[in-house]
Design a protein around this motif. Structure first.
Motif, PDB file in Angstrom:
ATOM      1  N   VAL A  23       0.669  -0.913  -0.076  1.00 42.31           N
ATOM      2  CA  VAL A  23      -0.093   0.257   0.188  1.00 42.31           C
ATOM      3  C   VAL A  23       0.640   1.266   0.041  1.00 42.31           C
ATOM      4  N   VAL A  33      -5.023  -0.066  -6.007  1.00 47.21           N
ATOM      5  CA  VAL A  33      -4.823  -1.246  -5.084  1.00 47.21           C
ATOM      6  C   VAL A  33      -6.163  -2.619  -5.178  1.00 47.21           C
ATOM      7  N   CYS A  85      -9.208   0.698  -3.922  1.00 38.99           N
ATOM      8  CA  CYS A  85      -8.922  -0.175  -3.537  1.00 38.99           C
ATOM      9  C   CYS A  85     -10.730  -1.121  -3.818  1.00 38.99           C
TER      10      CYS A  85
END
Length: 145
Positions: A23, A33, A85
């Motif tokens: 990350v 991500v 994400c």
């Protein structure tokens, strides 16, 4: 350079460290991500006591719960870093195959994963999902120890 980074996790302590490193790297390069965890399929004949004691539905529900917990750690780290994400849960008896397939399917340009550092006979007998990903992936792999 990197736009989408896959970070697979099995929930172990070494995977947690790889999540934080992955990350942080994604934040530095401005990448999205993708968190992934892989749980095994249910088998009627198994040495896994959970499979012997559970029904397929119970085993699947427990796997989903464990996956949510593992993916929450990736999501939380990405949110804290202010990164987009995406979370994925795969069911496969070969985690390395699910990791490689997800990286290709989702257009990831890097995989960041942990190595448990097993060496010698233990490493040979248990195998290494990281090693298998390194061998089979066309996507570059960054191994965190």
């Amino acid at each position: 350079m990197y736009k989408r980074i896959l970070i697979p996790s099995d929930g172990s302590e070494t995977s947690q460290r790889a999540i934080l490193a992955g990350v942080e790297f994604a934040r530095e390069v401005g990448a999205e991500v993708v968190g992934l965890t892989v749980t095994p399929e249910f088998h009627v004949l198994s040495t896994n006591s959970d499979m012997i004691e559970d029904t397929p539905e119970q085993f699947a529900a427990a796997g989903e719960g464990r996956a949510r917990s593992i993916l929450a750690a990736i999501d939380g780290a990405a949110r804290e870093a202010g990164l987009p994400c995406r979370l994925e849960h795969a069911v496969d008896d070969d985690p390395y195959a699910a990791i490689v397939a997800a990286a290709e399917r989702l257009g990831c340009d890097l995989i960041v994963m942990a190595s448990h550092g097993r060496r010698g006979l233990k490493g040979l007998l248990l195998g290494s999902e990281t090693q298998k990903v390194l061998v089979h992936s066309r996507v570059p792999v960054l191994v965190h120890r």
